[in-house]
Every structure is written in structure tokens, then in C-alpha cells.
Design an enzyme around this catalytic site. Structure first.
Site, PDB file in Angstrom:
ATOM      1  N   ASP A  66      39.389  31.362  34.251  1.00 18.32           N
ATOM      2  CA  ASP A  66      39.828  32.755  34.343  1.00 18.32           C
ATOM      3  C   ASP A  66      40.376  33.292  33.026  1.00 18.32           C
ATOM      4  O   ASP A  66      41.309  34.105  33.002  1.00 18.32           O
ATOM      5  CB  ASP A  66      40.876  32.913  35.464  1.00 18.32           C
ATOM      6  CG  ASP A  66      40.361  32.362  36.778  1.00 18.32           C
ATOM      7  OD1 ASP A  66      39.153  32.510  37.041  1.00 18.32           O
ATOM      8  OD2 ASP A  66      41.161  31.771  37.528  1.00 18.32           O
ATOM      9  N   HIS A 112      33.646  35.580  37.706  1.00 19.03           N
ATOM     10  CA  HIS A 112      33.682  36.234  36.392  1.00 19.03           C
ATOM     11  C   HIS A 112      33.672  37.745  36.584  1.00 19.03           C
ATOM     12  O   HIS A 112      32.775  38.289  37.215  1.00 19.03           O
ATOM     13  CB  HIS A 112      32.485  35.790  35.542  1.00 19.03           C
ATOM     14  CG  HIS A 112      32.518  34.324  35.207  1.00 19.03           C
ATOM     15  ND1 HIS A 112      31.578  33.714  34.425  1.00 19.03           N
ATOM     16  CD2 HIS A 112      33.405  33.353  35.547  1.00 19.03           C
ATOM     17  CE1 HIS A 112      31.883  32.441  34.297  1.00 19.03           C
ATOM     18  NE2 HIS A 112      32.980  32.188  34.980  1.00 19.03           N
TER      19      HIS A 112
HETATM   20  P1  GDP Z   1      36.616  34.426  33.895  1.00 18.25           P
HETATM   21  O1  GDP Z   1      36.519  33.593  35.124  1.00 18.25           O
HETATM   22  O2  GDP Z   1      36.955  33.624  32.691  1.00 18.25           O
HETATM   23  O3  GDP Z   1      35.420  35.305  33.669  1.00 18.25           O
HETATM   24  O4  GDP Z   1      37.869  35.397  34.136  1.00 18.25           O
HETATM   25  P2  GDP Z   1      38.202  36.221  35.483  1.00 18.25           P
HETATM   26  O5  GDP Z   1      37.295  37.386  35.570  1.00 18.25           O
HETATM   27  O6  GDP Z   1      38.303  35.321  36.646  1.00 18.25           O
HETATM   28  O7  GDP Z   1      39.704  36.661  35.174  1.00 18.25           O
HETATM   29  C1  GDP Z   1      40.028  37.406  34.058  1.00 18.25           C
HETATM   30  C2  GDP Z   1      40.682  38.703  34.543  1.00 18.25           C
HETATM   31  O8  GDP Z   1      41.259  39.372  33.436  1.00 18.25           O
HETATM   32  C3  GDP Z   1      39.700  39.696  35.135  1.00 18.25           C
HETATM   33  O9  GDP Z   1      40.356  40.458  36.105  1.00 18.25           O
HETATM   34  C4  GDP Z   1      39.305  40.550  33.945  1.00 18.25           C
HETATM   35  O10 GDP Z   1      38.867  41.852  34.317  1.00 18.25           O
HETATM   36  C5  GDP Z   1      40.613  40.612  33.214  1.00 18.25           C
HETATM   37  N1  GDP Z   1      40.538  40.717  31.754  1.00 18.25           N
HETATM   38  C6  GDP Z   1      39.646  40.172  30.885  1.00 18.25           C
HETATM   39  N2  GDP Z   1      40.030  40.415  29.609  1.00 18.25           N
HETATM   40  C7  GDP Z   1      41.173  41.117  29.685  1.00 18.25           C
HETATM   41  C8  GDP Z   1      42.087  41.629  28.704  1.00 18.25           C
HETATM   42  O11 GDP Z   1      41.921  41.468  27.498  1.00 18.25           O
HETATM   43  N3  GDP Z   1      43.192  42.292  29.186  1.00 18.25           N
HETATM   44  C9  GDP Z   1      43.435  42.477  30.511  1.00 18.25           C
HETATM   45  N4  GDP Z   1      44.535  43.120  30.879  1.00 18.25           N
HETATM   46  N5  GDP Z   1      42.601  42.004  31.446  1.00 18.25           N
HETATM   47  C10 GDP Z   1      41.496  41.324  31.038  1.00 18.25           C
HETATM   48  P1  IMO Z   2      36.042  30.523  36.426  1.00 18.56           P
HETATM   49  O1  IMO Z   2      34.625  30.323  35.967  1.00 18.56           O
HETATM   50  C1  IMO Z   2      39.786  28.858  37.940  1.00 18.56           C
HETATM   51  C2  IMO Z   2      39.522  25.008  40.034  1.00 18.56           C
HETATM   52  C3  IMO Z   2      39.928  25.162  41.481  1.00 18.56           C
HETATM   53  C4  IMO Z   2      40.484  23.777  41.745  1.00 18.56           C
HETATM   54  C5  IMO Z   2      39.536  22.881  40.945  1.00 18.56           C
HETATM   55  C6  IMO Z   2      38.422  22.262  41.756  1.00 18.56           C
HETATM   56  O2  IMO Z   2      36.244  31.751  37.233  1.00 18.56           O
HETATM   57  O3  IMO Z   2      36.998  30.367  35.296  1.00 18.56           O
HETATM   58  P2  IMO Z   2      36.215  23.234  42.917  1.00 18.56           P
HETATM   59  O4  IMO Z   2      36.051  24.308  43.947  1.00 18.56           O
HETATM   60  O5  IMO Z   2      35.486  23.502  41.650  1.00 18.56           O
HETATM   61  O6  IMO Z   2      35.949  21.858  43.436  1.00 18.56           O
HETATM   62  O7  IMO Z   2      37.809  23.255  42.567  1.00 18.56           O
HETATM   63  O8  IMO Z   2      38.985  23.698  39.936  1.00 18.56           O
HETATM   64  N1  IMO Z   2      38.468  25.961  39.573  1.00 18.56           N
HETATM   65  C7  IMO Z   2      38.721  27.098  38.931  1.00 18.56           C
HETATM   66  N2  IMO Z   2      39.883  27.687  38.607  1.00 18.56           N
HETATM   67  N3  IMO Z   2      38.618  29.419  37.569  1.00 18.56           N
HETATM   68  C8  IMO Z   2      37.443  28.833  37.865  1.00 18.56           C
HETATM   69  O9  IMO Z   2      36.254  29.307  37.457  1.00 18.56           O
HETATM   70  C9  IMO Z   2      37.458  27.619  38.606  1.00 18.56           C
HETATM   71  N4  IMO Z   2      36.505  26.795  39.076  1.00 18.56           N
HETATM   72  C10 IMO Z   2      37.136  25.781  39.649  1.00 18.56           C
HETATM   73  O10 IMO Z   2      40.896  26.168  41.648  1.00 18.56           O
HETATM   74  O11 IMO Z   2      41.767  23.660  41.186  1.00 18.56           O
HETATM   75 MG    MG Z   3      37.363  33.471  37.038  1.00 18.51          MG
END
Ligand code: GDP
Ligand code: IMO
Ligand code: MG
Length: 442
Positions: free
Chosen positions: A17, A45
Site C-alpha cells: 500500500d 492498487h
Molecule cells: P498500492 O497497493 O501500493 O497501490 O497502494 P494503495 O492504493 O493500496 O494505497 C495507497 C493509498 O494512498 C491509495 O488510497 C492512494 O490513492 C493514496 N495515495 C497514493 N499516493 C498518494 C500521495 O502521494 N498522497 C496521498 N495523500 N495519497 C496517496
Molecule cells: P498491495 O499490492 C498490504 C498482507 C496481508 C497479510 C499477508 C498475507 O495492495 O500493496 P495473503 O492474503 O497475501 O496471504 O496475506 O500479506 N498483504 C498485503 N498488505 N498490501 C498488499 O498488497 C498485500 N498483499 C498481502 O495483509 O498480512
Molecule cells: Mg494496496
């Protein structure tokens, strides 16, 4: 990493994340294909464009760019039902999904993998051995571990290509069911089996237009001089070998997973971009040395809207762990860093970063990729000045307060990699691009 190629990898450097989706979306127009190589629908994502928010789980974050191919590589585990829902949602919001390609060798997540994931987690939580309380991993319950386990077990694992053949599908489901029966788990009745075969044959038909031999697809692109962007899912500290085992996911989440998950050598990579959130978060269980279980942690969670994209769970929050970040940068051989969510840290008087660990009175700057040992470390912090003004409208480095720039510089120097992008908000446009050589001037 200085490879021969024109390809780029975007890899999360923490526990997920970090904002990988946003960075991939930003760079996608400068590439011909965006490729997922690991994980499954455990990934969430987020891409925000002009106020519209797209949550992607299996489909690469390049899908919003219609002239870029979106490829799901052989290393991904695919839940066909979830994938079809995701496709439907994108189509409903007017996205052209015709550029999606799915490897015929990607493995299928079956309903019994979901069931096994949930059942193992609840058994670990209730601690049947009576030894040490809740030992669940806190998985996303998307069947990821059991699907990868069956792949490694081989005989009854189902690949996307198998969905085209009723006989193979039936035999494999039946075999898998018999194995589970022998382990005392529920097998399937003849009726259940028939229904499952029909259901998954149907998914196979719906997905058929997208299925391809992605090995040759990608190599044909490379032969004609096209460039590929690899989109990491999950993140480095969740890597099954190099993460905080056993609190990890079941795939190779670092740059090292690209070759096996796609069939493209890492020598093709010219750039490896490590995505690093300006602070630390984690979803699920496992050690987290810099965790803040106080009002400061709540404030970061609220400002950063730190709730899971996949499960909605509140994310654990804490100060940036630079020991872990330097380890992840070294492991991935990052050529540069995208620091995301810096805007979230506005308004804090002091900012802390962890620059060493202390264990049994000994201080070390080395990361420990083992849950039990890592849970014993105490973080050693360096304090940096905070910045009071909001920075979400900053578009160049000069727009940032000097304390914010000092924070970025400190991180860059400590981990030994340049910071080429700074995220100041969720929207595609809320990014400061520092790299002159990237062509990524979005
Ligand atoms: P990923 O799994 O790595 O793609 O990340 P996620 O989408 O799960 O979580 C990142 C969160 O932060 C999302 O809600 C994005 O829209 C948000 N986000 C990404 N970059 C930024 C940033 O620079 N600032 C803020 N405030 N939010 C961001
Ligand atoms: P993105 O791509 C955050 C974590 C789960 C759990 C562990 C194992 O959005 O960054 P699983 O379901 O894969 O067997 O869970 O890994 N986990 C993540 N945490 N972002 C992710 O993906 C994750 N993918 C798996 O929360 O702790
Ligand atoms: Mg994510």
C-alpha cells in the site's frame, strides 16, 4: 541495477500500500505494456484520475491507458470470478479493457483455496496447540497461500489454459478434492463437482479472448524495441523469502520475482523504482518496530486514509523505518525512489525516522527478515523538523517547505538512492517529478 534494457519495475519497499498503483499509472503512458508478475487479488492498487477512483486487484494499473497492453503474467494467481467482476466494473466506468492479456500459465484460485485460507486462519487464531495465542497471519482471505501451495504441489493445480478443457478441469478438481478428503477436509459431492466444472468452464469461455502465451507476447514486444513496465504487487517486506517470515504473502514480491513470474530476464531492466511511503503501514499481523499505537498513529491513519483497498481493514501506522527501507532498496537494487504520501505528514511538530535497531543492548543498522527476531528490536530514532503547511498543491520541489525537502534529502542519503518522485496527494497530477532523464514528465 543497470541492465541492458529499457524496461522499468515499480516495487513496494514496505509492507504494501505504498502507492504503487498511482506511480504505475503515472509511468504507463511511457511504456507499451504494464505487467503484473506476482500475487493475486490480495493486491489493491488505487488510481485516482480527476476525482474518479479505481481500485485494481488483478488487472494492471496501466489499464486506464488504452494504447498500453495490460498483462497478467504466469506468476500471478487468478480468481476468474473476481477478475470478471473487475473487468465489468472497469467497463461500466467507460474503460477500454480490450488490451488485457492473461497468461495461459497463470494459476487459478479455486473456491476451495478461499475456504482453506479462511479455515487455516481461524484455526491459527484459536490456537489449537494451546501454546501462544492468536497465530493467524491476517491474510486477505483471497485464497492466495493455498493456490500457490497447490501450484508447488503440482498434480492438481489448475492453470488458466486448463479452463478451456472440461476433461482436464474435472480431473484436477476431482483429484484436489480427494487429496483434501484424505486430509480430513471436506471433499466435494458429485453434484458440487459438476456445478464447479460448469462454472469454471464458463469463466474460461468469458476470459478466452484475453488468454495468451504471454512469454512470447512480451518477447515479441521486446524484439520490436517496445518497453515494459513491471508492476509489483504486495511489497518487499512481504516477500516469502526475504520478508518478515512467516508474516508474509506466498509469492516473490521483490524485483527478483519478475524473471520467474513473466519469463523476462532482469537484465532488461533499466530502472527499478522503489515506492516508499513517507511513513510506515502494515495490514495484518507481524512485527512492526516503529508502530505507533497512540494518538499520533491515529492521526497518520486519518490523514492518510489508511484503510485497506482490498479488505477495508484499518492499517497499522508508524514512523518511517529506514533500516527496513535501506534493506529493501539494496534487495531490489533500486535505481531511484518514489516517496509517496508526504502530504500526510504536514502539521506534525517533529518527524521521527528509525535509523537503527537495538537488541539486547546492541545497536545495529541491519534489517532482520524474521518475525520472531524482529519482534524483539527496539527502534532508535532520529528526529527531524516537521512542516506545518499543507503541500498537496506543490508541483515542484521549490513549492515544498524547507523542512519537507530536508526530510526527503535525509531519507535519500540514508538509503543511498535518489528520490525521483514525491507524492503529495492521491491524484495522478499530485506528483513532483524530479528525474530529468526519465521522460516521465507527467
Ligand atoms: P498500492 O497497493 O501500493 O497501490 O497502494 P494503495 O492504493 O493500496 O494505497 C495507497 C493509498 O494512498 C491509495 O488510497 C492512494 O490513492 C493514496 N495515495 C497514493 N499516493 C498518494 C500521495 O502521494 N498522497 C496521498 N495523500 N495519497 C496517496
Ligand atoms: P498491495 O499490492 C498490504 C498482507 C496481508 C497479510 C499477508 C498475507 O495492495 O500493496 P495473503 O492474503 O497475501 O496471504 O496475506 O500479506 N498483504 C498485503 N498488505 N498490501 C498488499 O498488497 C498485500 N498483499 C498481502 O495483509 O498480512
Ligand atoms: Mg494496496
Amino acid at each position: 541495477m543497470s541492465g541492458d534494457g529499457d524496461c522499468t519495475a515499480v516495487i513496494g519497499l514496505q509492507w504494501g500500500d505504498e502507492g504503487k498503483g498511482k506511480i504505475v499509472d503515472l509511468l504507463a503512458p511511457h511504456h507499451d505494456a504494464v505487467v503484473r508478475f506476482n500475487g493475486g487479488a490480495n493486491a489493491g492498487h488505487t488510481v485516482v484520475v480527476g476525482g474518479a477512483k479505481h481500485a485494481l486487484h488483478l488487472i494492471p494499473s496501466g489499464i486506464l491507458h488504452s494504447n498500453v497492453l495490460s498483462v497478467i503474467g504466469n506468476g500471478v494467481v487468478v480468481d476468474p470470478e473476481g477478475l470478471l467482476h473487475e473487468l465489468g466494473r472497469l467497463e461500466d466506468s467507460g474503460v477500454d479493457v480490450s488490451g488485457l492479456r492473461i497468461s495461459n500459465r497463470a494459476h487459478v484460485v479455486m473456491p476451495y483455496h478461499f475456504a482453506e485460507d479462511a479455515s487455516r486462519e481461524s484455526r491459527l487464531a484459536t490456537d489449537e496447540s494451546g501454546e501462544s495465542g492468536d497465530r493467524s497471519i491476517g491474510t486477505t482471505k483471497r485464497g492466495i497461500g493455498p493456490a500457490y501451495a497447490e501450484k508447488i504441489q503440482r498434480a492438481c493445480a489448475i492453470r488458466i489454459g486448463d479452463l478451456a478443457c472440461e476433461k482436464t478441469l474435472r480431473e484436477k478438481i476431482q483429484l484436489s478434492s480427494r487429496f483434501r478428503e484424505r486430509q480430513g477436509e471436506d471433499g466435494s459431492s458429485e453434484q458440487v463437482l459438476d456445478a464447479m466444472v460448469r462454472q469454471y468452464r464458463g469463466y474460461g469461455e468469458s476470459l478466452a479472448p484475453y488468454v495468451a502465451d504471454t512469454f512470447y507476447l512480451l518477447h515479441d514486444l521486446l524484439d520490436q524495441g517496445d518497453s515494459i513496465l513491471f508492476e509489483g504487487a504486495n511489497a518487499t517486506l512481504l516477500d516469502v523469502d526475504h520478508g518478515t517470515f512467516p508474516f508474509v504473502t506466498s509469492s516473490h514480491t521483490s524485483v527478483l520475482g519478475i524473471a520467474s513470474g513473466t519469463g523476462v530476464s532482469e537484465r532488461r531492466l533499466g530502472r527499478v523504482i522503489g515506492v516508499l511511503k513517507a511513513y510506515q503501514t502494515r495490514v495484518g499481523a507481524g512485527p512492526f518496530p516503529t508502530e505507533l499505537e497512540d494518538a499520533m498513529g491515529d492521526r497518520i491513519r486519518e490523514r492518510g486514509n489508511e484503510f485497506g483497498t482490498t479488505t477495508g481493514r484499518p492499517r497499522r501506522t508508524g514512523w518511517l523505518d529506514l533500516v527496513a527501507a535501506r534493506y529493501a532498496t539494496t534487495l531490489n537494487d533500486c535505481t531511484c525512489i518514489a516517496m509517496t504520501l508526504l502530504d500526510v505528514l504536514a502539521g506534525f511538530d517533529d518527524l521521527r525516522v528509525c535509523t537503527a535497531y537495538r537488541v539486547d543492548g546492541v545497536t545495529s543498522d541491519r534489517f532482520i527478515p524474521d518475525a520472531r527476531a524482529l519482534s524483539r528490536v527496539e527502534p532508535v530514532y532520529t528526529s527531524l523538523s516537521g512542516f506545518s503547511q499543507e503541500i498537496d498543491k506543490a508541483r515542484t520541489l521549490a513549492d515544498l517547505p524547507s523542512e519537507a525537502t530536508a526530510y526527503v534529502d535525509f531519507v535519500s542519503e540514508f538509503i543511498g538512492a535518489p528520490i525521483d518522485y514525491i507524492g503529495v496527494g492521491p491524484d495522478r497530477r499530485q506528483t513532483i517529478t524530479l528525474a530529468a532523464e526519465t521522460g516521465a514528465t507527467a
